[in-house]
Design an enzyme around this catalytic site. Sequence first.
Site, short mmCIF file in Angstrom:
data_model
loop_
_atom_site.label_atom_id
_atom_site.label_comp_id
_atom_site.label_asym_id
_atom_site.label_seq_id
_atom_site.Cartn_x
_atom_site.Cartn_y
_atom_site.Cartn_z
N ARG A 45 0.85 -1.21 0.00
CA ARG A 45 0.00 0.00 0.00
C ARG A 45 0.88 1.25 0.00
O ARG A 45 0.64 2.22 -0.71
CB ARG A 45 -0.94 0.01 1.22
CG ARG A 45 -2.00 -1.08 1.18
CD ARG A 45 -3.10 -0.84 2.22
NE ARG A 45 -2.67 -0.94 3.60
CZ ARG A 45 -2.60 -2.08 4.30
NH1 ARG A 45 -2.94 -3.23 3.74
NH2 ARG A 45 -2.21 -2.08 5.56
N LYS A 136 -13.02 14.32 4.51
CA LYS A 136 -14.08 13.81 3.64
C LYS A 136 -14.99 12.84 4.40
O LYS A 136 -14.52 12.06 5.23
CB LYS A 136 -13.49 13.07 2.45
CG LYS A 136 -14.52 12.78 1.38
CD LYS A 136 -14.12 11.63 0.48
CE LYS A 136 -14.51 10.32 1.10
NZ LYS A 136 -14.30 9.17 0.22
N GLU A 177 -19.87 14.60 0.86
CA GLU A 177 -20.08 13.65 -0.24
C GLU A 177 -21.35 12.82 -0.06
O GLU A 177 -21.33 11.78 0.60
CB GLU A 177 -18.87 12.71 -0.37
CG GLU A 177 -19.02 11.70 -1.52
CD GLU A 177 -17.82 10.76 -1.68
OE1 GLU A 177 -16.88 10.82 -0.87
OE2 GLU A 177 -17.85 9.95 -2.62
N LYS A 222 -19.02 17.08 -2.96
CA LYS A 222 -18.58 15.97 -3.82
C LYS A 222 -19.79 15.12 -4.17
O LYS A 222 -20.11 14.16 -3.47
CB LYS A 222 -17.51 15.15 -3.09
CG LYS A 222 -17.04 13.92 -3.86
CD LYS A 222 -15.74 13.35 -3.30
CE LYS A 222 -15.37 12.05 -3.99
NZ LYS A 222 -14.03 11.59 -3.68
C1 5MM Z 1 -11.39 5.99 -2.85
O1 5MM Z 1 -12.59 5.38 -2.47
C2 5MM Z 1 -13.36 6.00 -1.42
C3 5MM Z 1 -14.09 4.95 -0.64
O2 5MM Z 1 -13.29 4.19 0.08
P1 5MM Z 1 -13.97 3.09 1.03
O3 5MM Z 1 -15.18 2.53 0.33
O4 5MM Z 1 -12.89 2.10 1.16
O5 5MM Z 1 -14.32 3.78 2.31
C4 5MM Z 1 -14.54 6.78 -2.00
O6 5MM Z 1 -15.25 7.46 -1.00
C5 5MM Z 1 -14.08 7.74 -3.01
O7 5MM Z 1 -13.37 8.79 -2.38
C6 5MM Z 1 -15.24 8.32 -3.77
O8 5MM Z 1 -16.32 7.43 -3.91
C7 5MM Z 1 -14.75 8.65 -5.15
O9 5MM Z 1 -14.19 7.49 -5.72
P2 5MM Z 1 -14.70 7.03 -7.13
O10 5MM Z 1 -13.94 5.77 -7.41
O11 5MM Z 1 -16.19 6.84 -7.02
O12 5MM Z 1 -14.34 8.17 -8.05
#
Ligand code: 5MM
Length: 341
Positions: A45, A136, A177, A222
């Site tokens: 990671r 976030k 978000e 978001k």
């Molecule tokens: C990067 O993924 C985030 C979610 O992580 P977990 O499910 O592990 O908590 C997610 O919140 C992300 O920041 C947003 O959904 C935007 O990611 P995408 O892939 O939808 O652009």
Amino acid sequence: MSERVEDIAEAMVQNGQGILAADESTGTVKKRFDSIGVDNTEENRQAYRELLFRTADAMNNSIGGVILFEETLFQKAADGTPFVDLIRKAGAVPGIKVDMGAKSMPLLAGETVTEGLDGLRERLAKYYEAGARFAKWRAVIAIDDVRPTVGGIKANAHALARYAALCQEAGIVPIVEPEVQMDADPATHTIERCHEVTDAVLHTVFNELHQQNVKLEGMVLKPNMVVPGSKCVTQCPPEVVAHHTLSVLRRAVPAAVAGIAFLSGGQSELEATANLNAMNSGKNLPWPLTFSYGRALQASALSAWGGAAGNVGAAQAAFTQRAKMNSLAAKGEWKEELETA
Ligand code: 5MM
């Protein structure tokens, strides 16, 4: 003197800069690493995140903020440089995912509410100390013929506003978000159903933010784009997605909000870029409209890397390309020909 949340928020989304969502929790990293046959160890990671944060072109020119998972906020690069310093040196703002995940609602089948408010004030102080200047929190809104319910929307909106208020008290910009899902199962809903649900969700969220005195100039929204479910038979071109999304945003999001940075939600890299570009093409908008993508910024880079040190350059080239294309889209300057140029 502490920085103002308004200034931090503006710096994150201005001039075609967007946000790299690298806040996958350990379980989500496992899914991503499984897809390329890489073990989900702390070492892997760290190596993968270092590859991203050391991609100078992308980080210096296209990325205004990076969302980190707690482990990464306190992690260091192989040479001992804290990741937070690498990100700052590239001119981007380090941020942190602070929610504790979406948990099923006891009496509302199929709906979730995001938890993590208990002890959040103390955690925010610790994250500020570690260098995070934005946070976030993601609410996951199910969508089908009967969901979401009013109760499900309200519970999530209330939690988002409580989180946002605590962030601003701590000098941290909240990314708010509320994600109406596009790739959940069943995902057969039409774009019109997504329009209706996103509109209801955003109105409720801004009502709660107002009631809890959250300063809109010091936050970033978001949202999902308004799209049909990924399994819906009628898919829509970028102009239609842009039309529906902008019409919902114009009605529900006050002009004072510092910026809107979309999630990609399961769209392909190209779809996410083309849709963002369509929204920024020649429209007079009250807020910067940019990206806060996870999968749509990282998919090519992840597969180019495949866990091999020898592939770092190829993975960085792939990340640079996506960051650059999305930055152009955030200014309405992207064209499909540029993908192969
Ligand atoms: C990067 O993924 C985030 C979610 O992580 P977990 O499910 O592990 O908590 C997610 O919140 C992300 O920041 C947003 O959904 C935007 O990611 P995408 O892939 O939808 O652009």
